[in-house]
Structure formats: C-alpha cells, structure tokens
Design a protein around this motif. Structure first.
Motif, PDB file in Angstrom:
ATOM      1  N   ARG A 435       0.827  -1.202   0.000  1.00 22.22           N
ATOM      2  CA  ARG A 435       0.000   0.000   0.000  1.00 22.22           C
ATOM      3  C   ARG A 435       0.864   1.256   0.000  1.00 22.22           C
ATOM      4  O   ARG A 435       1.957   1.272   0.559  1.00 22.22           O
ATOM      5  CB  ARG A 435      -0.944   0.000   1.207  1.00 22.22           C
ATOM      6  N   VAL A 436       0.356   2.287  -0.634  1.00 28.09           N
ATOM      7  CA  VAL A 436       1.083   3.553  -0.765  1.00 28.09           C
ATOM      8  C   VAL A 436       0.138   4.692  -0.405  1.00 28.09           C
ATOM      9  O   VAL A 436      -0.990   4.744  -0.895  1.00 28.09           O
ATOM     10  CB  VAL A 436       1.617   3.747  -2.194  1.00 28.09           C
ATOM     11  N   ALA A 437       0.595   5.589   0.447  1.00 26.10           N
ATOM     12  CA  ALA A 437      -0.131   6.824   0.730  1.00 26.10           C
ATOM     13  C   ALA A 437       0.573   7.955   0.005  1.00 26.10           C
ATOM     14  O   ALA A 437       1.800   7.984  -0.072  1.00 26.10           O
ATOM     15  CB  ALA A 437      -0.170   7.096   2.227  1.00 26.10           C
ATOM     16  N   MET A 438      -0.196   8.878  -0.525  1.00 24.03           N
ATOM     17  CA  MET A 438       0.423   9.990  -1.236  1.00 24.03           C
ATOM     18  C   MET A 438      -0.457  11.228  -1.203  1.00 24.03           C
ATOM     19  O   MET A 438      -1.684  11.140  -1.015  1.00 24.03           O
ATOM     20  CB  MET A 438       0.765   9.614  -2.678  1.00 24.03           C
ATOM     21  N   VAL A 439       0.207  12.363  -1.357  1.00 25.94           N
ATOM     22  CA  VAL A 439      -0.471  13.637  -1.521  1.00 25.94           C
ATOM     23  C   VAL A 439      -0.267  14.072  -2.959  1.00 25.94           C
ATOM     24  O   VAL A 439       0.871  14.136  -3.441  1.00 25.94           O
ATOM     25  CB  VAL A 439       0.070  14.708  -0.558  1.00 25.94           C
ATOM     26  N   VAL A 440      -1.369  14.352  -3.650  1.00 23.75           N
ATOM     27  CA  VAL A 440      -1.324  14.738  -5.063  1.00 23.75           C
ATOM     28  C   VAL A 440      -1.902  16.138  -5.210  1.00 23.75           C
ATOM     29  O   VAL A 440      -2.976  16.440  -4.679  1.00 23.75           O
ATOM     30  CB  VAL A 440      -2.117  13.742  -5.930  1.00 23.75           C
ATOM     31  N   GLU A 441      -1.179  16.993  -5.914  1.00 19.45           N
ATOM     32  CA  GLU A 441      -1.659  18.351  -6.175  1.00 19.45           C
ATOM     33  C   GLU A 441      -2.120  18.468  -7.622  1.00 19.45           C
ATOM     34  O   GLU A 441      -1.389  18.143  -8.563  1.00 19.45           O
ATOM     35  CB  GLU A 441      -0.553  19.377  -5.928  1.00 19.45           C
ATOM     36  N   VAL A 450      -4.882   6.793  -0.482  1.00 20.51           N
ATOM     37  CA  VAL A 450      -4.150   5.531  -0.340  1.00 20.51           C
ATOM     38  C   VAL A 450      -4.492   4.637  -1.522  1.00 20.51           C
ATOM     39  O   VAL A 450      -5.652   4.583  -1.961  1.00 20.51           O
ATOM     40  CB  VAL A 450      -4.509   4.817   0.976  1.00 20.51           C
ATOM     41  N   ALA A 451      -3.506   3.947  -2.050  1.00 19.24           N
ATOM     42  CA  ALA A 451      -3.706   2.992  -3.138  1.00 19.24           C
ATOM     43  C   ALA A 451      -2.827   1.775  -2.861  1.00 19.24           C
ATOM     44  O   ALA A 451      -2.070   1.736  -1.898  1.00 19.24           O
ATOM     45  CB  ALA A 451      -3.361   3.615  -4.490  1.00 19.24           C
ATOM     46  N   SER A 452      -2.944   0.770  -3.730  1.00 20.62           N
ATOM     47  CA  SER A 452      -2.136  -0.443  -3.594  1.00 20.62           C
ATOM     48  C   SER A 452      -1.355  -0.678  -4.878  1.00 20.62           C
ATOM     49  O   SER A 452      -1.768  -0.257  -5.961  1.00 20.62           O
ATOM     50  CB  SER A 452      -3.024  -1.658  -3.304  1.00 20.62           C
ATOM     51  N   MET A 453      -0.217  -1.377  -4.736  1.00 15.34           N
ATOM     52  CA  MET A 453       0.592  -1.737  -5.895  1.00 15.34           C
ATOM     53  C   MET A 453       0.434  -3.221  -6.197  1.00 15.34           C
ATOM     54  O   MET A 453       0.487  -4.057  -5.288  1.00 15.34           O
ATOM     55  CB  MET A 453       2.070  -1.429  -5.637  1.00 15.34           C
ATOM     56  N   ARG A 455       2.287  -6.111  -8.257  1.00 15.55           N
ATOM     57  CA  ARG A 455       3.554  -6.407  -8.908  1.00 15.55           C
ATOM     58  C   ARG A 455       3.381  -7.473  -9.983  1.00 15.55           C
ATOM     59  O   ARG A 455       2.764  -8.509  -9.748  1.00 15.55           O
ATOM     60  CB  ARG A 455       4.588  -6.851  -7.879  1.00 15.55           C
ATOM     61  N   GLU A 456       3.960  -7.194 -11.136  1.00 22.52           N
ATOM     62  CA  GLU A 456       3.992  -8.137 -12.238  1.00 22.52           C
ATOM     63  C   GLU A 456       5.441  -8.358 -12.634  1.00 22.52           C
ATOM     64  O   GLU A 456       6.348  -7.753 -12.051  1.00 22.52           O
ATOM     65  CB  GLU A 456       3.141  -7.595 -13.397  1.00 22.52           C
ATOM     66  N   THR A 457       5.690  -9.187 -13.614  1.00 20.52           N
ATOM     67  CA  THR A 457       7.064  -9.582 -13.934  1.00 20.52           C
ATOM     68  C   THR A 457       7.972  -8.395 -14.200  1.00 20.52           C
ATOM     69  O   THR A 457       9.025  -8.240 -13.575  1.00 20.52           O
ATOM     70  CB  THR A 457       7.072 -10.517 -15.158  1.00 20.52           C
ATOM     71  N   ASN A 458       7.594  -7.519 -15.103  1.00 20.39           N
ATOM     72  CA  ASN A 458       8.422  -6.362 -15.430  1.00 20.39           C
ATOM     73  C   ASN A 458       7.642  -5.061 -15.287  1.00 20.39           C
ATOM     74  O   ASN A 458       7.900  -4.092 -16.005  1.00 20.39           O
ATOM     75  CB  ASN A 458       8.966  -6.485 -16.858  1.00 20.39           C
ATOM     76  N   ALA A 459       6.676  -5.064 -14.390  1.00 20.79           N
ATOM     77  CA  ALA A 459       5.838  -3.880 -14.252  1.00 20.79           C
ATOM     78  C   ALA A 459       5.195  -3.851 -12.869  1.00 20.79           C
ATOM     79  O   ALA A 459       5.210  -4.832 -12.137  1.00 20.79           O
ATOM     80  CB  ALA A 459       4.761  -3.862 -15.338  1.00 20.79           C
ATOM     81  N   VAL A 460       4.659  -2.697 -12.537  1.00 23.31           N
ATOM     82  CA  VAL A 460       3.858  -2.532 -11.329  1.00 23.31           C
ATOM     83  C   VAL A 460       2.730  -1.568 -11.683  1.00 23.31           C
ATOM     84  O   VAL A 460       2.924  -0.623 -12.454  1.00 23.31           O
ATOM     85  CB  VAL A 460       4.708  -1.992 -10.155  1.00 23.31           C
ATOM     86  N   ARG A 461       1.552  -1.826 -11.167  1.00 26.93           N
ATOM     87  CA  ARG A 461       0.428  -0.931 -11.425  1.00 26.93           C
ATOM     88  C   ARG A 461      -0.292  -0.611 -10.121  1.00 26.93           C
ATOM     89  O   ARG A 461      -0.341  -1.422  -9.207  1.00 26.93           O
ATOM     90  CB  ARG A 461      -0.548  -1.530 -12.440  1.00 26.93           C
ATOM     91  N   PHE A 462      -0.838   0.598 -10.080  1.00 30.21           N
ATOM     92  CA  PHE A 462      -1.566   1.048  -8.904  1.00 30.21           C
ATOM     93  C   PHE A 462      -3.059   0.744  -9.064  1.00 30.21           C
ATOM     94  O   PHE A 462      -3.621   0.900 -10.159  1.00 30.21           O
ATOM     95  CB  PHE A 462      -1.362   2.552  -8.687  1.00 30.21           C
ATOM     96  N   VAL A 463      -3.688   0.334  -7.973  1.00 33.52           N
ATOM     97  CA  VAL A 463      -5.114   0.016  -7.979  1.00 33.52           C
ATOM     98  C   VAL A 463      -5.737   0.522  -6.674  1.00 33.52           C
ATOM     99  O   VAL A 463      -5.045   0.781  -5.697  1.00 33.52           O
ATOM    100  CB  VAL A 463      -5.361  -1.508  -8.101  1.00 33.52           C
TER     101      VAL A 463
END
Length: 566
Positions: A435-441, A450-453, A455-463
């Motif tokens: 999980r990742v917390a972030m502030v976005v402007e 808050v979002a989650s990552m 992980r894939e073989t050669n990539a990562v995506r946020f959901v």
C-alpha cells in the motif's frame, strides 16, 4: 500494532480502542490497545413499552440498532409489520454525529445531523465529506393496536458515533498479497465480542474488500464457512471451520492459518488461534494446534525496526545520527554533493539519493560510501524504498510518467492510471510494501489518498485509490502536505491550516484521527515518519523537531533540508 493516540477535538471515539469518527467535543485520551475482543458487560436492547411516545419509540429504535442481535429482532419491534419485512440491517451502517438528537414535532420525528461515515456490507469504512448533512424522517404511524411505530426506517443500521464506539471495533483482516510473500491489512469493522470475531473469520473467507481485491489474494476455491469462534480464558481463539476442509493442501492450510492468526490477534484479548476443520484440529506448528504471530513472523504486515538511525540532508550532503545521540555527533555518509532528496533503506545500510538537479538516482552503502547510479531521468523529486527492496521515484510532473521504479538494478514500468492526475507532492510506502499513501496536487487542490501496488514480472500498477482528505478531520481548509506510515495500518499526516502546521495520526481508512501537535512551530515543510512510531517535523527554515508524545515535539537539528527515518 498501534501506537496510543489522543482523539482530537474534531473527532470523537468511534471504536473502543481503535477507531473514531469525526465530530466535535473535547480532547480525550485513547489507547488503541483497548480494542476489545471480549464485549464486557452488555446492555440488552429493550422492546417498546406500551403507550410509548413517538420520541421514545425512535430513541428505543436507535439504541436497539446499536447492539448486535441476529436479525435485530428487538429493533424490529419498533417498526410496522411492512417496514420490518423490508428493513435490511445487514446492508451497512450510517454513523452520525453524537451531538445530534431526533427532533419531535407535531408532524413526526426527524433526525437532522452531520454524517461522519459509512460502513458497507463488507464492513469497510468510508469517511463522509466534511459537513455532509443527514436528514431522516422516521414516518411515525399508529399500528392496529394504536401503538406508535416507525414506517420509514433507514435502509441499514443508523447509529450515533457514541453508541457505535461502545459496541463495534476495528478488525484488521490480513490477506496475502498477490505474490504470496507478505500479509497486508484490509481493515473492517465488526460488532464487539465473539460475534465480531466470527464476522472477522467470515469476512476473511469471503476475500478482500472491493478496492483492495486486485492487490490481494482471491478467496479460496473451496467455499468454507465458520461454524463458531470462541475465546478461551488464556486468549486462544478457537475457530471451527465447515466445508470441504479436507480438500485443502497443507500449504493452503498454512496460508489460511497465517491470515487467521494475524487477523484475529488484531483484537485485544486474542493471543493465539486454534483451528479445527469439521472437528479435526490443524496441527501445523505443534501438537496443541495453537498458533501465534511468531509462527508466521516472516510475513508480518510490519517487520521489527532494524535501526534507530536518522538520515539527514544538510548543505546538499548526507549525514546520519543516532536517535538518542548528540546531534553534533552526526556523521557523513559517502561524498555525494548536490543531493536534493534522500531515503534510507529499512536496515539503514543503504541510502538512495537524488542528485544532479534531479537527473540521477544513486544508492550509497553507509559503510563503503561509494555511490552507484540506479536511474537517469529528468525531474526526479522524491524517492522511497519498498520492503521488497525496490526504489520508487516521483517525478516533478502533473501528467504523463509521474512514477518510475527500479527493481534489481533495472527499470520497471509503472502504471498510474488509477491515481488522480496531478503532481505527487508526498509519497509513503506502507511497511508491507504493497500500500502507498500519497499527496497529489492538481490545479491548486492537494489530495491525500491511499492505493495499492500490484507487482507483475516487469511492471507494477496502482489500484484501489481512495481519497482520505475532505473528511471532518481534514476538511478543505486543512491542506495535506506530507504523510508517512507509523504502523501497519496507521498514518501520520502533516496538515497546514492558514499556514499553521498540524500533525494528525490517522488510520489508513480515514476513520481514526488524533491531533498530536505541534503547538509552537510554523511553516512546516516535511514530516518524516518511521514505522516504529518515530517522527521528525522539519520547518521551512531547516529547524527540526522530534516527536516525543502528543503535543510534545522537542527542538532537534537546525539547517536540515530533508529527513529520512528507516
């Protein structure tokens, strides 16, 4: 797993020992360890009295909804026959400000209040936006016996935060991430007592919440159910499962047991778990079948702190200092210059640094001091380590590629389609590394979420992005500036209110909040947080303050550009 906090004036106790919802009121002391598995003394709901007035009928109904009962049979007695048949108490919970009370008039009984949050049928909490109004007319009518009854109940449960706090608790369900290497909290809210423990197991078997589902393991193919959960006097939760448990492999039992142990021990009073499947004990770790978190510590949502070091950026160079050492005794790390951002690895053995006007990402072993270039890109602003040893970098961009990742010395594609557009001002990775917390402007608005990552073989995506700002504890007048994880499911957030800093401890669902100060600093620029509860506030003038206790921040080092706590 949680550090004691004090509830701020804009929040009132929501869940005994763990959760609160926003409201008004005085500051209260509160210990998250008081999240009770045992219900203590229960006050049974009382059926409507003969000849009760409309006001007493509504008051009795509200109290009856606050105490869990299978089917809510007592609460239904306050309803007309048609309303009782249509009412769905298991569909969710709406929580309103405790300062509000139903108003009785000649036209009926109406509740006008501020909505502070909702639970869905999965027990997932969503904070309401600040000042969200709630209006409900209970539709009082006379029944065939000339008694006042409610014809218009809410769709689900409707509970004031004070009653909710005495009868419900937060349960941190823990699921394996999709790689099967770490347990990740997915908090829910359940009634107190063994019924809540049983709900915890049932929710665990049903699988992750909707937003977290893509990043966590799917429910077992074998459809299991929980027959009962009891708590022994020595704190062992006895879990009896039903269904095709004999079809589970030893590995499947182990993985489910780890989830059960870490989930149930998030409730106070539970120290171990013993599982039986259709009457057969799962002897996975010893002959008694009792399992505790130590049996699955490698996958813990947060690993024990490995260092008490603090890493500092001063005059473009990296330094380190012991937490309790004399600040004047800080030592240089490597020989890098023109450093603009740093992040220390959890073991405090390697520091990542952004140099050369944001165009180079380097790593520096603390003992050797020889740097290595990990990534070359323009506009790198922030860097963070994951538990899995990756480097996640935020770029100074509001659109396009805003995040880059380095894994095993190679660049990894990052998909941020699920995140809001805008420049990433703050980035904090949970102790689980998922999980990742972030502030976005974006366009002048600063959003905390808050979002989650995945992980894939050669990539990562946020959901699964969910916004936390905008609730009563962080209304639009309170700009989120920085955020860090202080535990497996807890954050510390730096807010600014008319340029005055405010640090708030809040859970990852936006349901728990506590003002922890400071009271004597101005124009703060950064909040550095360690998973062991340490925190450092840095002012825009470079002065730093160390967190000692609620509203106690002691002056620390001056002339600091950035702080990192591993």
């Amino acid at each position: 797993m949680r550090r004691p906090v004090a509830l701020i004036a804009v929040l009132a106790l929501l869940l005994t020992g763990c959760v609160s919802v926003p409201t008004s009121g005085p500051v209260e002391r509160h210990s998250p360890a008081a999240q009770q598995a045992n219900p203590g003394v229960e006050i049974a709901p009382v059926p409507p009295a003969q000849g009760a007035t409309p006001g007493l009928i509504v008051e009795g109904f509200l109290h009856a909804m606050a105490t869990y009962q299978a089917g809510y049979s007592v609460a239904r007695q306050f309803l007309t026959a048609d309303a009782s048949e249509q009412w769905q108490p298991e569909s969710g919970v709406e929580i309103y400000a405790a300062s509000s009370a139903p108003q009785v008039s000649d036209s009926g009984v109406v509740l006008t209040a501020s909505l502070v949050g909702r639970l869905d049928a999965q027990g997932t909490f969503t904070p309401a936006a600040a000042s969200t109004p709630y209006l409900h007319d209970f539709g009082l009518v006379r029944d065939n016996d000339n008694q006042w009854r409610i014809s218009q109940p809410p769709r689900g449960l409707l509970i004031s935060q004070s009653l909710f706090g005495s009868t419900w608790v937060r349960s941190d369900l823990c699921f394996w991430d999709v790689t099967g290497t770490v347990l990740v909290p997915d908090p829910r809210f359940v009634p107190k007592g063994t019924v809540g423990m049983q709900a915890t197991v049932r929710d665990l078997l049903a699988g992750p919440s909707t937003l977290a589902a893509a990043a966590l393991r799917a429910p077992l193919e074998q459809q299991l159910d929980v027959t009962s959960v009891t708590l022994s006097v020595n704190g062992v939760a006895e879990v009896d499962l039903a269904g095709p448990t004999d079809l589970l492999s030893a590995e499947a039992k182990r993985r489910l047991s780890a989830e059960l142990v870490w989930s149930l021990t998030s409730l106070e009073g539970v120290t171990a778990v013993r599982v039986t499947g259709n009457g057969s004990v799962w002897n996975l770790t010893n002959s008694t079948g009792e399992m505790n978190t130590g049996d699955f510590d490698a996958a813990a949502p947060a690993l024990p702190a490995q260092s008490d070091q603090a890493f500092l950026l001063s005059d473009g160079a990296i330094h380190r200092a012991g937490w309790n050492a004399d600040p004047a005794q800080s030592q240089p790390v490597g020989s890098l210059t023109r450093v603009t951002a740093i992040a220390a690895r959890a073991d405090a053995q390697v520091v990542a640094a952004i140099t050369d006007a944001g165009s180079r990402l380097r790593t520096v072993p603390v003992r050797e001091g020889t740097s290595r270039v990990e990534l070359a890109a323009q506009g790198m602003a922030l860097v963070r380590w994951t538990r899995q040893g990756e480097l996640l970098v935020a770029l100074e961009r509001s659109r396009g590629v805003r995040l880059r990742m380095v894994r095993d010395g190679r660049g990894v594609s990052v998909n941020t389609d699920a995140l809001p557009m805008g420049r990433i001002r703050s980035l904090a990775i949970a102790p689980d590394g998922v999980r990742v917390a972030m502030v976005v402007e974006e366009q002048g608005r600063w959003v905390l979420g808050v979002a989650s990552m995945v992980r894939e073989t050669n990539a990562v995506r946020f959901v699964g992005w969910r916004e936390l700002s905008g609730a009563t504890w962080a209304p639009p007048t309170h700009r989120p500036v920085d955020v860090g994880w202080s535990g497996p499911a807890d954050l510390m957030v730096l807010l600014t209110v008319a340029t005055v800093p405010q640090v708030v401890s809040v859970d990852s669902e936006g349901a728990v909040a506590a003002d922890v100060g400071p009271i004597d600093s101005t124009a703060s620029a950064q909040l550095a947080v360690g998973s062991d509860g340490r925190a450092v506030l840095r002012g825009s003038d470079g002065q730093t303050w160390r967190f000692v206790d609620d509203f106690v921040w002691e002056a620390w080092m001056p002339k600091v550009q950035q702080v990192s706590l591993p």
